[in-house]
Enzyme design. Sequence first.
Site: not given
Length: 432
Positions: A374-376
């Site tokens: 999710s951080c990408h």
Amino acid sequence: MDVARNGARGSVESPPNRKVYMDYNATTPLEPEVIQAVTEAMKEAWGNPSSSYVAGRKAKDIINTARASLAKMIGGKPQDIIFTSGGTESNNLVIHSTVRCFHEQQTLQGRTVDQISPEEGTRPHFITCTVEHDSIRLPLEHLVEDQVAEVTFVPVSKVNGQVEVEDILAAVRPTTCLVTIMLANNETGVIMPISEISRRIKALNQIRAASGLPRVLVHTDAAQALGKRRVDVEDLGVDFLTIVGHKFYGPRIGALYVRGVGKLTPLYPMLFGGGQERNFRPGTENTPMIAGLGKAADLVSENCETYEAHMRDIRDYLEERLEAEFGKRIHLNSRFPGVERLPNTCNFSIQGSQLRGYMVLAQCQTLLASVGASCHSDHEDRPSPVLLSCGIPVDVARNAVRLSVGRSTTRAEVDLIVQDLKQAVNQLEGPV
């Protein structure tokens, strides 16, 4: 906990506005018992834990109880648990502490940085792998850019997605101070051989000690593994272990396990202030969130095998349904022969030039998921570097979708999202 496992095969239509969440590797909802623990602490333990009056003492008791709960969950000692704001802080704290320890050891040996020749190495050396979370990769890259440290990024095997123990050992230098490898990958679910790495590094440290070389410490980020499989620090043999609450139905804080904190294993604060957490992590404790974290840990200790069995059953059913629906077009990116993986994780691609992962998800009416970490999410049109590192071809990696099931995911929900994926594919390219 709803562990319903029945679901009819065949055509299943989702009710209007029905959503099925399958992104549990990104975050999890709070269990009702966790919400209750947080709420009660807010109402009854609002005092400063460092104070002597009733509300303060109650807050202190809650913190101590939660510390014991976390220790029990990972098979450690309560005094080795340090509360933090989350996994990012815990990981940065390990890296920061290791750099400080390296330089203090150099000073104690009378070898200051300006006294050591470049050939001898003046910078601490770290070993990690190419599929780590950004909260490991980016701090290390920052240290390299600032010429504070040197880092070896060991590639994972393109055959099984694991880091190879021999590759880790081959990367060790005289200045190596830390090996940091995640316990389970968040995109593929592959379990890394942490126990074997720790065992081999421990044996190597005995040889290094005789030569006056610094001890190599071992850290694992256990964010994805906790709550999905048993995690025991004695079995793993690590010096540091990162705990992230929101990955196992707890609040968005975390903790760091440090074996023999400050004695057997060095820890240096990044912050300075009131002296909380034995000066290792000062700042007035977030009592309600710590209470919730402790309750979430209790639930894992009591029910981990049940959670694991249910998630594996649902994940396996999901993969069966995907293969039945899409046949040879489906590529299961997280299924490596002979390699253990998380019980809840299914990373797959549906092959087709119009079926990029983010495009498929955009057409889904029911499924809530992601293409990878999710951080990408702001780079969703790019193939995952993790999958590419694991040997997944570029055209397959571009189409990847990561599904991760949870404690209450049902077979009926799997049927719904498989039909949802089918209609999404039809929308993008016509009937399969």
